[in-house]
Design a protein around this motif. Structure first.
Motif, short mmCIF file in Angstrom:
data_model
loop_
_atom_site.label_atom_id
_atom_site.label_comp_id
_atom_site.label_asym_id
_atom_site.label_seq_id
_atom_site.Cartn_x
_atom_site.Cartn_y
_atom_site.Cartn_z
N THR A 20 0.73 -1.27 0.11
CA THR A 20 -0.03 -0.10 0.06
C THR A 20 0.90 1.41 0.03
O THR A 20 2.14 1.12 0.10
N GLU A 29 -6.59 1.82 4.53
CA GLU A 29 -5.47 0.96 4.27
C GLU A 29 -5.04 0.07 5.45
O GLU A 29 -4.54 -0.89 5.29
N TYR A 33 -4.79 -4.05 5.34
CA TYR A 33 -3.54 -4.77 5.64
C TYR A 33 -3.88 -5.73 6.62
O TYR A 33 -3.52 -6.92 6.55
N ARG A 63 4.89 -0.45 2.09
CA ARG A 63 4.37 0.80 2.01
C ARG A 63 5.38 1.56 1.21
O ARG A 63 6.49 2.04 1.62
N ASP A 78 -5.02 0.42 -2.33
CA ASP A 78 -5.10 2.09 -2.17
C ASP A 78 -4.31 2.93 -2.83
O ASP A 78 -3.97 3.97 -2.34
N ASP A 91 -7.23 -0.60 -6.01
CA ASP A 91 -7.53 1.13 -5.88
C ASP A 91 -8.78 1.57 -5.99
O ASP A 91 -9.54 0.80 -6.57
N ALA A 108 -10.44 0.81 -0.33
CA ALA A 108 -9.69 -0.34 -0.68
C ALA A 108 -10.03 -1.42 0.59
O ALA A 108 -9.97 -2.76 0.24
#
Length: 336
Positions: A20, A29, A33, A63, A78, A91, A108
């Motif tokens: 992400t 996000e 995760y 990330r 995302d 996304d 997301a």
């Protein structure tokens, strides 16, 4: 929920690289995760994986906004400008963004929940559940948590103060962190903040899933108790559990709910006129309000009566039989 096999499901040993964006983070996000963690690698270290200092496990998490890293990842959410779940792209920031059937835009997290939510649920629950129960839990969590995150992240409706979104945001570093401590330290605090937020969100999601399971279990028991009730206005539950939701959703004519309260005591709770409102369909007798022990026993005629709240929405006795008798007596006095 999905018509394709999401990447990583069905091949439980295949390594998966998820990514992400870096920078400021939100509930969207962070929750995404956490969903992937429980769906693909629940035995891994959720926090250490973010910080890059844990043992290797099946799921690798990054990330970043670097195009090469985005392209090399198996699951990207995302960020990236693409929604193609079969290719692992989740996304939602495009002009033609993915929408729910009712037109609500997905976040997301919502997109990942659609594909990975069932697998995550099965790995979160302590005991296996049947497919129908898993699907019902998925739906309940989608409504209670995922949809509000979708709405908040897309600017449709804010979750509000003290919400999960607000808590996640406060885990992020303040705007002037780099100014005060330098870019390197700001980067470290950003990653630590995301790890902190993920831990909070993970605990919250597990709790929401387990409460959804328990709530669905309660529906079955409440309906069974209602079917067995001699007087449909009095619902007797052998274990404490949420009943009000079922009463109103099924339009049951229940006036009092009798259930154990611990320490051998049983309580009688009056059902409100509408869900979440104050007041009662039938208040407990006015003469009982605020009395305890022998004084209440004398007035009510129930020998083991224990207490009656001054607001007359709850009372109790020292036995199941006594509580049921109090409910019956209250109906004799107060029912129209």
């Amino acid at each position: 929920m999905t018509e394709h096999t999401p990447i990583g499901l069905g091949h439980e040993t295949t390594p998966v690289r998820a990514l992400t964006h870096s920078g400021n983070f939100h509930a969207d996000e962070t929750l995404g995760y956490v969903i992937l963690h429980y769906a693909l690698a629940p035995q891994g270290d959720l926090r250490a994986r973010i910080l890059g200092d844990g043992p290797e496990d099946r799921l690798t998490f990054t990330r970043s906004r670097v195009p090469g890293q985005i392209q090399a990842s198996d699951i990207v959410f995302d960020v990236g400008g693409v929604y193609d779940p079969a290719a692992g792209r989740y996304d939602h920031h495009m002009k033609n963004k993915p929408l729910r059937e009712d037109g609500t835009p997905y976040s997301a997290a919502g997109l990942l929940w659609k594909d990975y939510g069932l697998a995550a649920i099965r790995n979160m629950l302590a005991e296996p559940v049947e497919d129908a129960m898993a699907a019902a839990i998925w739906q309940a969590v989608d409504k209670a948590l995922i949809l509000p995150v979708d709405l908040d992240d897309n600017g449709v409706a804010k979750m509000g103060r003290l919400s999960l979104a607000e808590i996640v945001s406060t885990c992020g570093a303040a705007w002037d962190t780099a100014e005060l401590y330098g870019a390197e330290e700001a980067g470290k605090r950003e990653m630590t903040g995301f790890a902190d937020a993920a831990g909070i969100v993970a605990r919250y999601l597990v709790g929401v899933v387990d409460r959804a399971r328990a709530s669905l279990k309660a529906v079955e028991r409440v309906l069974r108790a209602y079917e067995q009730a001699e007087d449909k206005r009095i619902l007797v539950l052998e274990t404490g559990m949420p009943a009000e939701k079922v009463i109103f959703e099924r339009d049951l004519p229940v006036v009092y709910v009798v259930s154990p309260a611990g320490g051998g005591q049983w309580n009688v709770k009056a059902v409100p006129p509408a869900r979440g409102e104050f007041g009662q369909r039938v208040s407990l007798p006015e003469a009982w309000g605020g009395l305890e022990g022998q004084a209440l026993a004398d007035v009510s005629g129930i020998g083991d009566a224990a207490f009656a709240h001054p607001a007359r929405f709850i009372c109790g006795a020292r036995s199941r039989a006594g509580a049921v008798a109090m409910a019956r007596r209250a109906l004799e006095i107060g029912a129209p």
